[in-house]
Write a protein that holds these residues in place. Structure first.
Motif, PDB file in Angstrom:
ATOM      1  N   UNK B 180       0.785  -1.360  -0.030  1.00 34.52           N
ATOM      2  CA  UNK B 180      -0.037   0.068   0.055  1.00 34.52           C
ATOM      3  C   UNK B 180       0.735   1.189   0.044  1.00 34.52           C
ATOM      4  N   UNK B 181       1.856   1.284   0.865  1.00 35.10           N
ATOM      5  CA  UNK B 181       2.627   2.312   0.848  1.00 35.10           C
ATOM      6  C   UNK B 181       3.315   2.778  -0.536  1.00 35.10           C
ATOM      7  N   UNK B 182       3.493   1.734  -1.273  1.00 34.51           N
ATOM      8  CA  UNK B 182       4.135   2.003  -2.643  1.00 34.51           C
ATOM      9  C   UNK B 182       3.282   2.006  -3.694  1.00 34.51           C
ATOM     10  N   UNK B 183       2.154   1.574  -3.684  1.00 33.25           N
ATOM     11  CA  UNK B 183       1.382   1.305  -4.689  1.00 33.25           C
ATOM     12  C   UNK B 183       0.144   2.179  -4.928  1.00 33.25           C
ATOM     13  N   UNK B 187      -0.890   5.211 -11.111  1.00 33.24           N
ATOM     14  CA  UNK B 187      -1.568   4.609 -12.530  1.00 33.24           C
ATOM     15  C   UNK B 187      -0.462   3.613 -13.105  1.00 33.24           C
ATOM     16  N   UNK B 188      -0.965   2.829 -14.109  1.00 36.63           N
ATOM     17  CA  UNK B 188      -0.084   1.745 -14.770  1.00 36.63           C
ATOM     18  C   UNK B 188       1.249   2.389 -15.255  1.00 36.63           C
ATOM     19  N   UNK B 189       1.237   3.648 -15.567  1.00 35.03           N
ATOM     20  CA  UNK B 189       2.551   4.117 -16.214  1.00 35.03           C
ATOM     21  C   UNK B 189       3.532   4.162 -15.022  1.00 35.03           C
ATOM     22  N   UNK B 194      11.604  -0.577 -11.897  1.00 35.44           N
ATOM     23  CA  UNK B 194      12.254  -0.146 -10.844  1.00 35.44           C
ATOM     24  C   UNK B 194      11.657  -0.274  -9.494  1.00 35.44           C
ATOM     25  N   UNK B 195      10.405   0.200  -9.510  1.00 37.65           N
ATOM     26  CA  UNK B 195       9.371   0.339  -8.277  1.00 37.65           C
ATOM     27  C   UNK B 195       9.276  -1.397  -7.958  1.00 37.65           C
ATOM     28  N   UNK B 198      12.196  -2.946  -6.407  1.00 34.78           N
ATOM     29  CA  UNK B 198      12.168  -2.310  -4.734  1.00 34.78           C
ATOM     30  C   UNK B 198      11.559  -2.975  -4.023  1.00 34.78           C
ATOM     31  N   UNK B 199      10.182  -3.091  -4.293  1.00 35.39           N
ATOM     32  CA  UNK B 199       9.077  -3.934  -3.450  1.00 35.39           C
ATOM     33  C   UNK B 199       9.471  -5.202  -3.376  1.00 35.39           C
ATOM     34  N   UNK B 200       9.860  -5.976  -4.244  1.00 32.42           N
ATOM     35  CA  UNK B 200      10.465  -7.511  -4.156  1.00 32.42           C
ATOM     36  C   UNK B 200      11.567  -7.566  -3.180  1.00 32.42           C
TER      37      UNK B 200
END
Lengths: 347, 347
Positions: B180-183, B187-189, B194-195, B198-200
């Motif tokens: 939630x904090x990251x996404x 939007x799709x773009x 990279x993001x 990072x989350x992974x």
DNA sequence: GTTAGCACTCGTTTAATTTGAGTGCTAATA
DNA sequence: TATTAGCACTCAAATTAAACGAGTGCTAAC
């Protein structure tokens, strides 16, 4: 009169020939077509007998014979008996496991239609027993709460509930707890009015939200709600002149489009499948002409098969074509997909 | 040559008459049908001119005239100009707000088809911009985690993710927070590689679950995924002899069944609607014969209308019938539903 | 019991004929 | 000059007639 071996051979020859050509078949043709040597005249005598017995009929005096519904029935039954026959000219049909169930079913319907050149349909699987497995309320934004409901068989249902004023996280947590402690693991019959009233009381001012949730739960559990039907290849019927005239075509197409009549077929077929003695047959049924429960298909043959998707979820697929359809090919196609579906979610 | 008033009247009379009867119309008929008194001979001269100008044509020498596509175009354009006309023989069409969007759209398609006696279709609304609004992972049972995704416009997507070993509540909470904090709100773009990496990374051993979730998010946001098309009344085309022959009927029905070609029509129609100057027209378009983007409908007319469902979600509905369809009735039906849909979710 | 022969039936095909709605052109009319 | 009546002509569709042929039932011979 008795259906002796020679009569059987002649009857089969008539049907086979008619399946191939679609034209009424006469004694002269048969005399050439048969492996035993008989003159047309003899064959005429036998055909006369067969007609009297109801296996074949003449569209008009002085034309060849075509199989009657009874004739087809005989043929199909004896064909089903020796089931080891290999059908060669069938493309490979491979179902790819799809993300969504609906995608998978659409794929299957299309495979069936494309491979057989008849019309095909498949129903979504019906759950055998429906228990609530998971229930959760979440706040999506200030005006909306989302209820997510999962029932046995991993069928997921969502319902967005509008609330007049924002609900804080704490209240939400309490409602979630309340719902889960009372409802989890229950089936439709077990969620009675008493229980519902009890929960609503405990919910206090939020009883209207609870009402919406319970509505959604009832919806999710009720099986007939989910009965989706996917069709493909309805336009294939135009390939068969005996079905392609406007009247017939229109009524068949319309049945395929409306879909609600198809529900009867599905129910009957699933019911028959449930009744049969276990292990006996493969769950394939053939309805010839008027045997079909659907009025508009009285000039067609309908072949149905049930499938099982993992967790005791049974569904039904069917092929609809002219009476002179290639029953072996159709049965083979259905069996192939039946097997594939059965194993797909088993692993 | 110029299209003077008398020629216009005659042309309109030809088209009107042809719309009613479906038969080529000759000079004698017109002479009776017209309000101005002219002999058949005079009318013949005028018709000869009109033919030269391309508005009408003869199916064969020595038969009456029928409108050409250009003729229909003229008629439709001038009809659209005076739009206040009242159409009487239309039943009341009332859309009842349905629980599910799909139910509503099916209802609309059926209403359109039943009231006009032509074939109808409606597309699910396309979101204008898609941002992630809500994302949550929940544990359904030991082997399954459910991801619920809500995007702008309250479109809900579920994905069941299998896990090899049970995940404890604490970990789940952490993953939820991380996602939630990251996404949220993106939007799709904006969700780039990279993001994702990072989350992974942050997810550590649970990166495979994250991967599944992000797949599902991408699916949910991508608009063309959701393009559902609902059709009704395809069999109505059998009511019009000029479309009812096997060849044509089969190809139209098949287009309706496959549905993927219909996507083009929807896109084109929505695009044209976007281009028009605001406030000018009502968003109704008419494609006559070859003007239609769909090959199989070159003998039909296609009338489309866009609708807007609350939150800038635009969809399209359409009626398909013979060229000699009752354009006024059809336009009126589309407008009626357009208005109802527009207000339905506005309240 | 099987078969050849034959008259008969009846849907299908083909061709010929008729019908009729409609046209274009010309000459007469307003 | 615009309109109209008149007439020969065209051509799809409907009608009729004839020929065809695949198939039958029956009878008598093998």
């Amino acid at each position: 009169m008795e259906l002796n071996e020679r009569k059987t051979k002649i009857l089969e020859a008539i049907i086979r020939n008619y399946l191939e050509t679609g034209d009424p078949v006469g004694s002269r043709t048969l005399s050439r077509y048969l492996d035993i040597k008989l003159s047309p005249a003899t064959i005429r005598n036998e055909m006369s007998d067969l007609e009297e017995m109801g296996y074949i009929l003449q569209p008009h005096t002085s034309s060849g014979r075509i199989p009657s519904d009874k004739g087809y029935r005989f043929y199909v039954d004896s064909m089903m008996a020796d089931r080891e026959k290999e059908v060669s000219d069938m493309h490979d049909m491979v179902v790819e496991k799809a993300e969504e169930l609906s995608g998978l079913l659409k794929q299957v319907a299309k495979l069936l239609a494309d491979n057989t050149n008849y019309a095909a349909l498949i129903s979504s699987p019906q759950l055998h027993r429906n228990k609530l497995k998971f229930l959760q309320l979440s706040k999506v934004d200030d005006g909306n709460i989302l209820a997510v409901i999962v029932v046995e068989g991993n069928i997921i249902k969502n319902k967005m509930i509008e609330v007049s004023e924002p609900m804080d996280d704490d209240t939400l947590l309490k409602l979630n707890l309340l719902l889960n402690t009372h409802l989890n693991g229950l089936s439709l019959e077990e969620i009675n009015l008493g229980l519902i009233t009890l929960i609503k009381e405990r919910a206090g001012i939020h009883s209207d939200v609870i009402a919406s949730v319970i509505d959604a739960v009832a919806d999710a559990i009720r099986a007939d709600e989910d009965l989706e039907i996917y069709t493909s290849g309805a336009n294939n019927i135009f390939k068969y002149p005996e079905l392609a005239d406007n009247e017939k075509a229109s009524s068949i197409i319309s049945t395929f489009e409306e879909k609600n009549e198809l529900g009867q077929l599905i129910n009957e077929s699933l019911a028959k499948d449930r009744d049969r003695e276990d292990g006996e047959k493969t769950g394939i049924q053939v309805y010839i002409g008027n045997e079909s429960p659907i009025e508009s298909m009285k000039d067609c043959s309908v072949v149905t098969a049930t499938y099982e998707l993992g967790d005791n979820m049974k569904g039904m697929m069917s092929i609809i074509g002219p009476k002179r359809m290639d029953y072996e090919k159709v049965a083979h196609a259905l069996k192939t997909l039946q097997e594939q579906l059965d194993t797909l979610y088993k692993k």
